[in-house]
Design a protein around this motif. Structure first.
Motif, short mmCIF file in Angstrom:
data_model
loop_
_atom_site.label_atom_id
_atom_site.label_comp_id
_atom_site.label_asym_id
_atom_site.label_seq_id
_atom_site.Cartn_x
_atom_site.Cartn_y
_atom_site.Cartn_z
N HIS A 197 -13.13 7.55 -4.36
CA HIS A 197 -11.90 8.34 -4.33
C HIS A 197 -11.95 9.30 -3.15
O HIS A 197 -13.01 9.53 -2.56
N ASP A 198 -10.80 9.86 -2.84
CA ASP A 198 -10.63 10.73 -1.68
C ASP A 198 -11.04 12.16 -2.05
O ASP A 198 -10.26 12.92 -2.61
N THR A 258 0.85 -1.20 0.00
CA THR A 258 0.00 0.00 0.00
C THR A 258 0.88 1.24 0.00
O THR A 258 2.08 1.18 0.30
N GLU A 259 0.27 2.36 -0.34
CA GLU A 259 0.96 3.64 -0.30
C GLU A 259 -0.03 4.72 0.12
O GLU A 259 -1.22 4.62 -0.15
N SER A 260 0.48 5.73 0.77
CA SER A 260 -0.37 6.82 1.25
C SER A 260 -0.34 7.98 0.27
O SER A 260 0.72 8.38 -0.20
N HIS A 261 -1.53 8.50 -0.06
CA HIS A 261 -1.65 9.66 -0.94
C HIS A 261 -2.10 10.89 -0.18
O HIS A 261 -2.52 11.88 -0.78
N SER A 262 -2.05 10.81 1.15
CA SER A 262 -2.49 11.96 1.94
C SER A 262 -1.48 13.11 1.81
O SER A 262 -0.29 12.89 1.58
N ARG A 268 -9.02 14.96 -0.14
CA ARG A 268 -7.69 15.28 -0.70
C ARG A 268 -7.83 16.14 -1.95
O ARG A 268 -7.05 17.08 -2.15
N GLU A 269 -8.82 15.84 -2.81
CA GLU A 269 -9.02 16.65 -4.02
C GLU A 269 -9.39 18.09 -3.67
O GLU A 269 -8.90 19.04 -4.29
N GLU A 302 -6.29 19.85 -2.44
CA GLU A 302 -5.41 20.21 -3.55
C GLU A 302 -5.91 21.48 -4.25
O GLU A 302 -5.12 22.32 -4.68
#
Length: 332
Positions: free
Chosen positions: A208-209, A24-28, A212-213, A216
């Protein structure tokens, strides 16, 4: 993907060299701490309490604090002598049905990559054995200074390992459920079931998050010197006085949401062709049939008249020619 741990899977007398890779990877979005007055970075410095000076990373070791506050230093050499068979081995200890694992125990997820060509055959053997048995493997392994519990399962053509919390690390849900006596009626359960059926299932890939969008967008607006977008005013909250009414409204809203076209665009449908009635088809057909006949008749009459005129002219020309020939003979 970069491996974070190299070792082997111990499967009975079979040893499978593997590499551990994060699954896994974090996109936060992460933030830095700054001084609010001048935007200067706030940094943490590692300072020795006894000498009151900053120390480098090479000067920092490990220590265990006893109950009385005494610090017991522990070196890497001390840790290397731990009698752990799992120091560089993922030791499989059992195979159990997947539903035996409580999701509360789930921790970090990893992929196990075969370590070289010799590991391919035993790796595939373990993978196919897990597939055919419909079970997961329970294993022990050591990572980051402690022994851990893991669960191996098949994901596609790879073997994945989920770190598991030890059973004594999962708290019992004491004092969490309502302690008051509540009665739920069958009609309320029926409405709850209807709401669940209406909401239905969802493809997790479509989720989807949104936070986060939105974050951004705020960062992009601030970077461009523009005003950040404003969030809509939250709906006024309140206590739910009528649970049945709330469930019924939720079912209606869910059905309306399911029936609405995606993206808020109207659905384009082809309209059926209208059938012609007797009153509308007869007048339109009559002139279409009559007009060609009249036109044809006129054309035929014109052709006959032209032909008659042409014949008459030819006859007159012949008579004139004959008269001229007779007069010439007489004169001769």
């Amino acid at each position: 993907m970069r491996s974070i741990w190299n070792g082997a899977i111990s499967f009975g007398l079979v040893s499978i060299p593997i590499k551990l890779v994060n699954a896994t990877e974090s996109h936060s979005i992460s933030f830095r701490q700054i001084h609010a007055e001048d935007n200067g970075r706030i940094r943490y410095r590692k300072v020795c309490e006894l000498e009151d000076r900053e120390v480098s990373q090479s000067e920092i070791g490990k220590g265990y604090e006893d109950a009385d506050g005494t610090i017991i230093p522990i070196t890497d050499e001390d840790l290397s002598h731990l009698p752990l068979p799992t120091a560089r081995t993922i030791e499989i200890v059992a195979f159990v049905p997947a539903d035996r694992i409580d999701p509360l125990q789930m921790d970090a997820a990893y992929y196990l990559a075969a370590g070289g060509v010799p590991a391919a055959k035993p790796y595939v053997l373990l993978r196919e054995a897990l597939k055919r048995s419909n079970k997961v493997a329970i294993a022990k392994y050591a990572l980051r200074g402690r022994e851990r519990l893991g669960m191996l399962r098949v994901v596609g053509d790879a073997i994945a390992m989920h770190g598991l919390l030890w059973p004594d690390e999962v708290r019992a849900p004491e004092g969490v459920a309502p302690d008051t006596e509540v009665t739920v009626r069958d009609k309320e359960l029926d409405l709850a079931d209807a709401l669940m059926d209406t909401l239905g299932e969802v493809d997790l890939d479509d989720l989807h998050d949104e936070y986060r969008e939105a974050l951004e967008e705020v960062i992009a607006a601030k970077a461009a010197g523009e005003a950040p977008p404003q969030a809509p005013a939250p709906a006024a909250g309140g206590k739910v006085l009528d649970l049945m009414a709330a469930l019924e409204n939720s079912v209606k809203a869910a059905r309306a949401s399911r029936e609405a076209p995606p993206g808020g665009e109207a659905e384009v449908r082809r309209l059926p062709r209208k059938k012609k009635t007797a009153s509308t088809s007869t007048p339109a057909a009559t002139p279409e049939k009559t007009t060609p006949k009249k036109t044809t008749a006129k054309k035929t009459t014109a052709k006959k008249t032209t032909a008659k005129k042409t014949t008459a002219k030819k006859t007159a020309a012949k008579k004139t020619t004959a008269k001229k020939a007779t007069s010439r003979k007489r004169s001769a």
